[in-house]
Design a protein around this motif. Structure first.
Motif, PDB file in Angstrom:
ATOM      1  N   ARG A  29       0.827  -1.208   0.000  1.00 16.68           N
ATOM      2  CA  ARG A  29       0.000   0.000   0.000  1.00 16.68           C
ATOM      3  C   ARG A  29       0.860   1.257   0.000  1.00 16.68           C
ATOM      4  O   ARG A  29       1.891   1.300   0.679  1.00 16.68           O
ATOM      5  N   ARG A  31       0.434   5.731  -0.154  1.00 17.92           N
ATOM      6  CA  ARG A  31      -0.396   6.942  -0.132  1.00 17.92           C
ATOM      7  C   ARG A  31       0.193   7.896  -1.169  1.00 17.92           C
ATOM      8  O   ARG A  31       1.399   8.109  -1.204  1.00 17.92           O
ATOM      9  N   LEU A  94      -5.236   6.339  -1.213  1.00 13.19           N
ATOM     10  CA  LEU A  94      -4.535   5.167  -0.703  1.00 13.19           C
ATOM     11  C   LEU A  94      -4.594   4.108  -1.800  1.00 13.19           C
ATOM     12  O   LEU A  94      -5.678   3.683  -2.204  1.00 13.19           O
ATOM     13  N   ASP A  96      -3.603   0.415  -3.284  1.00  6.12           N
ATOM     14  CA  ASP A  96      -3.246  -0.959  -2.955  1.00  6.12           C
ATOM     15  C   ASP A  96      -2.709  -1.595  -4.235  1.00  6.12           C
ATOM     16  O   ASP A  96      -3.444  -1.765  -5.197  1.00  6.12           O
TER      17      ASP A  96
END
Length: 186
Positions: A29, A31, A94, A96
């Protein structure tokens, strides 16, 4: 700078402490920070490959290859990567990066990476990766066997999943490119 910080944070999380198998789905992940964006105020095109490098590093560490890479002379090289953009990724999202091995043969393995935001696909990559030891290409299976020996675990060779159509298409495309280059050189 952000890549070095992200690498440091990844190592601080100790991914090798969460072992996985080559056929597991891996999640990394990120940001989207302001310096990850371009003038269009979305994730810049150059950040995708950088994040994929980190995702693959985490993949190898979770497989337990750290000692092989550090002490035994193994390494991986990206042989080819195709990236398809579906929709833009906005600042502060965010992301993934969902990664999975699709297939392997004697020379390469093929890994799919999907960039998801809130479960929705924004980009997809298909990577062709080679594993090397002593300057020679080895199969993913041989690397997995070396990891098992290193851990004193049974050498249970996993069989490669059948190649999906997109992997077969990539192999054919790369063969056609090689042939075109050979004809151009003649």
């Amino acid at each position: 700078m952000s890549q070095m910080l992200r690498s440091t944070l990844m190592f601080a999380r100790r991914p090798w402490a969460r072992p996985a198998t080559a056929l597991d789905v891996f999640h990394t992940r990120f940001r989207v920070l302001p310096w990850d964006c371009d003038l269009n105020l979305h994730l810049t095109n150059t950040r995708y490959p950088a994040w994929l490098d980190l995702a693959r590093t985490e993949f190898f560490l979770r497989l337990g290859t750290g000692p092989l890479f550090v002490r035994k002379g193994w390494r991986s090289v990206l042989a080819s990567q195709t990236l398809t953009f579906v929709r833009e990724i906005k600042p502060l999202a965010l992301v993934d990066v969902e990664s999975r091995v699709l297939h392997w043969d004697r020379k390469y393995f093929y890994m799919e990476h999907r960039f998801l935001v809130d479960g929705r696909l924004h980009a997809k990559a298909l990577a062709r990766i080679a594993v090397l030891k002593g300057g020679r290409v080895r199969s993913l299976a041989s690397m997995l066997q070396a990891v098992a020996r290193l851990k004193n675990e049974p050498d249970e060779l996993q069989e490669a999943p059948p190649a999906p159509l997109e992997v077969l298409a990539k192999i054919e495309l790369l063969g056609a490119k090689r042939q075109a280059e050979e004809e151009r050189s003649s």
